[in-house]
Design an enzyme around this catalytic site. Structure first.
Site, PDB file in Angstrom:
ATOM      1  N   ASP A   1      16.824  -6.916  12.026  1.00 22.55           N
ATOM      2  CA  ASP A   1      17.691  -6.420  10.966  1.00 22.55           C
ATOM      3  C   ASP A   1      17.254  -7.038   9.646  1.00 22.55           C
ATOM      4  OD1 ASP A   1      19.670  -5.595   9.256  1.00 22.55           O
ATOM      5  OD2 ASP A   1      21.316  -5.997  10.637  1.00 22.55           O
TER       6      ASP A   1
ATOM      7  N   HIS B   1      19.115  -2.693  11.825  1.00 17.60           N
ATOM      8  CA  HIS B   1      20.488  -2.583  11.351  1.00 17.60           C
ATOM      9  C   HIS B   1      21.266  -1.509  12.112  1.00 17.60           C
ATOM     10  CE1 HIS B   1      23.505  -3.794   8.518  1.00 17.60           C
ATOM     11  NE2 HIS B   1      23.677  -2.573   8.060  1.00 17.60           N
TER      12      HIS B   1
END
Length: 717
Positions: free
Chosen positions: A650, A685
């Site tokens: 992420d 993400h």
């Protein structure tokens, strides 16, 4: 054995089989939890305006360090050991896999001589892009992202066709990262053209003829991790086909005009290059360049960052602009490109009481409005005359009202919390919608209901919330419930169907979504009411939603879970630290949890419009310090059963937020509820996650919720 006896025996066998299929699995009472890892503590202390703030877990910000990787492995071991003991976890996984296993289609779109669409056979990790000529042509695979990597973690992250459809540029995301590669191919034979572009980030792809395309990116961070290093100056380039990327021409940005976010796109006739430039996620400048005249300059249209603007179409030199300047809910104006400044703008479709999201197609303008967070769509001609309000199949969310100028029809999707995504064909001239493709999901909408309520927040503001559950639900305060929220960045939560949520609904559970301030459901004013020194409004709205659900007997504190991701992860973190007794389960996902340092990673500084930063001034520091979830944790407090989720790739909300929060939560937590962190590997993400990874993650979420709310799981036939 006579026939009557045979029938009785058969009936008994069928009854037994049905009982086995529908057996109820109670939460185990003998769960054991491995000791949490002994996370080492450093002696880092920051001084903010005279206030010393210890940050003992600062070392976890180094995501590439060996000791961080060892900590991740140790935490995952504890988490997986716990999850593996949940008696119905496998049953939930099998049910989700069965529910997920149906053909899924996107709305089709036309490029050149072909109609393209995405399809997933059911459990494919990535959806495949298909094409066919006309309505009856042979369907063929155009791009299969499942072949990009063996484990399905490399995804197709964007695609752009040249105007004639002969050339295609597509983006690849590896492991969920926001850093992308760009590959160019010929549409007819899929042969590769030129070299693969690298290190592209937060970018669209905009073709200029067949010569090349515009794209945006940053310089790769030179120090530390490329996943967490600051990315600050965005740059718009033009890439000419069959030339090295190093030769790409800088069009806008860089040292001369430093901006954090820069986008470039062309009007459909390719006459104007449109450039948007911003330093935060709200508000930005607007520029145009007339490409019909060689060497024409880039002209500034809007020279400040205060409002949002986009050029949605043009008729020759007449520009059609969406703006919220002097119109918090948005409007459409026109202006001549020769004198494009705001003082020359003329209203075409004025602002209304509902929030506007515009689109164009077939020579028409489609005004998609949000009316109490649901869709209302109207069709206008190019003079701004209303032609019709489009009849939608139900109350919910409609998307896809856009097409090329020459098209006579378009395709849109409709969905709600109880209406699986359905594709309709829309005839632009007549306004008639016809069913094009229904969803194949195993779900009977007639058994469920979804209703909107308005509850009162702490300061008296009325907040909308949509509550979904089985029809005939008994309001006895004993129903497992998941409350979801976001509340930020002008993003609107509109009704949408979730295959995963079927697990909760068919068990008699309740799914509630609150439309908190900070979002975009009621325009700019609603957004601003949840930013900077007003951010506590968002948390108060969420807490009030939970109290409403409890007071109205939908659930109780012992049966209530809360969830949110990214900015929603901050929401969950703030709610559980401010009111830990109100919730039984918390799922802060990929959350912004350290509010004093969020702006020091990747493009985090661009979120300052919503949050402010601890460096701004002493007042802002103290405000952030008060609610920052990492800092708001209190030693000796019993917190809800918590499963923090994040991913090692992420690079938008770096995993350090979740790492540090989980480490301190485990240190301070005084109760018996498990407080765990689930760290996905080779994921980012959220976008592009392979199906297998999504199903595994959703399985663990529901298993954790049911286990910790004492909810029995009844297997489905």
């Amino acid at each position: 054995m006579n026939r009557t006896v045979n029938i009785l025996v058969l009936a008994a066998m069928v009854a037994t089989a049905c009982q086995e299929q529908k057996k109820t699995i109670d939460p185990a009472s003998n769960m054991t939890l491995l000791p949490y890892p002994e996370t080492q503590k450093g002696n880092v202390v920051d001084n903010h305006f005279g206030t010393e703030v210890p940050d003992p877990y600062r070392w976890l910000e180094n995501d590439t360090a060996a000791d961080t990787k060892a900590w991740v492995e140790a935490e995952n071991k504890v988490t997986q050991n716990y999850l593996e003991q949940i008696p119905f976890r496998d049953a939930i996984y099998k049910r989700l896999e069965k529910l997920w296993n149906y053909e899924k289609f996107s709305a089709p779109f036309k490029e050149g001589n072909y109609t393209y669409f995405y399809k997933n056979d059911g459990l494919q990790n990535q959806s495949v892009l298909y094409r066919q000529k006309g309505d009856d042509g042979e369907v063929e695979v155009f791009l299969d992202p499942n072949k990009f990597s063996a484990d399905g973690t490399t995804s197709l992250a964007g695609i752009a066709f040249s105007k004639d459809g002969s050339l295609v540029a597509y983006q690849l995301s590896e492991g969920g990262s926001d850093w992308r590669k760009v590959v160019v191919i010929r549409a007819d034979d899929k042969s590769i053209v030129g070299d693969t572009l690298k290190d592209v980030k937060f970018s669209g792809l905009a073709w200029r003829g067949n010569d090349g395309f515009y794209y945006s990116s940053y310089d790769k961070p030179k120090e530390g991790s490329t996943l967490s290093g600051i990315t600050d100056q965005h740059k718009l380039y033009f890439h000419k086909l069959n030339t090295p990327q190093d030769n790409d021409v800088l069009v806008f940005g860089g040292a001369s005009t430093p901006r954090r976010y820069i986008g470039g796109y062309l009007t459909e006739d390719e006459r104007f290059l449109v450039i948007t430039a911003a330093n935060t996620t709200s508000g930005g400048e607007l520029y145009i360049q007339d490409l019909s005249s060689a060497g024409s300059p880039i002209v500034n249209v809007v020279d400040n960052f205060e409002k949002d603007h986009a050029i949605i179409d043009n008729d020759g030199s007449t520009l059609f602009i969406y703006t919220n300047l002097n119109a918090p809910n948005g409007k459409i104006v026109t202006v001549d490109a020769a004198n494009p400044k705001p003082e020359n703008w003329v209203d075409l479709i004025p602002e209304t009481e509902n929030v506007l999201e515009p689109g164009t197609g077939g020579g028409k303008i489609f005004a998609s409005y949000l009316k109490d967070a649901t869709s209302l769509v109207q069709q206008f001609d190019r003079s701004g005359k209303l032609e019709r309000t489009i009849e939608l199949p139900d109350v919910g969310s409609a998307s896809g009202f856009g097409a090329k100028r020459a098209e006579t029809e378009l395709y849109y999707s409709f969905t709600s919390y109880v209406y699986p995504p359905t594709i309709f064909k829309y005839d632009i001239a007549s306004g008639k919608s016809t069913l094009f493709r229904a969803s194949g999901v195993d779900f009977d909408p007639t058994k469920y209901e979804s209703k909107q309520v308005f509850y009162t927040s702490k300061d008296g503001t009325k907040i909308p919330m949509i509550i979904t559950h089985k029809k005939g639900l008994e309001l006895n305060g004993n129903n497992p419930t998941l409350l979801y929220g976001y509340g930020g960045f002008n993003i609107s939560l509109t009704p949408s169907f979730s295959t995963s949520n079927i697990i909760l609904l068919e068990q008699g559970g309740v799914y509630a979504v609150a439309n908190l301030r900070g979002g975009g459901e009621y325009g700019e004013k609603w957004h601003l009411a949840g930013t900077k020194f007003q951010k506590q409004n968002v948390f108060d709205d969420f807490i009030a939603a939970a109290e409403y659900l409890i007071n109205e007997k939908y659930t109780s504190s012992e049966k209530l879970g809360i969830a949110g991701g990214s900015n929603g992860g901050l929401l969950v973190g703030a709610a559980m630290t401010q009111r830990p007794e109100l919730f039984k389960v918390a799922f802060p996902a990929v959350g912004v949890l350290d509010m004093l340092r969020y702006h020091k990673f990747t493009a985090g500084a661009g979120w300052a419009f919503d949050y402010g930063t601890a460096d701004d001034n002493e007042q802002m520091f103290h405000y952030l310090y008060t609610y920052s979830p990492y800092h708001a944790l209190k030693d000796g407090t019993a917190y809800p059963a918590t499963m923090v989720t994040t991913a090692d790739h992420d690079d938008r909300v770096v995993p350090a937020h979740s790492f540090k929060f989980a480490a301190r939560l485990q240190e301070y937590h005084a109760g018996t509820n498990p407080v765990l962190i689930r760290i996905e590997t080779k994921a980012g993400h959220g976008a592009g996650k392979p199906t297998a990874m999504v199903i595994a993650e959703q399985t663990d979420k529901w298993a954790f919720l049911f286990q910790n709310t004492g909810t029995s799981y009844r297997e489905q036939p």
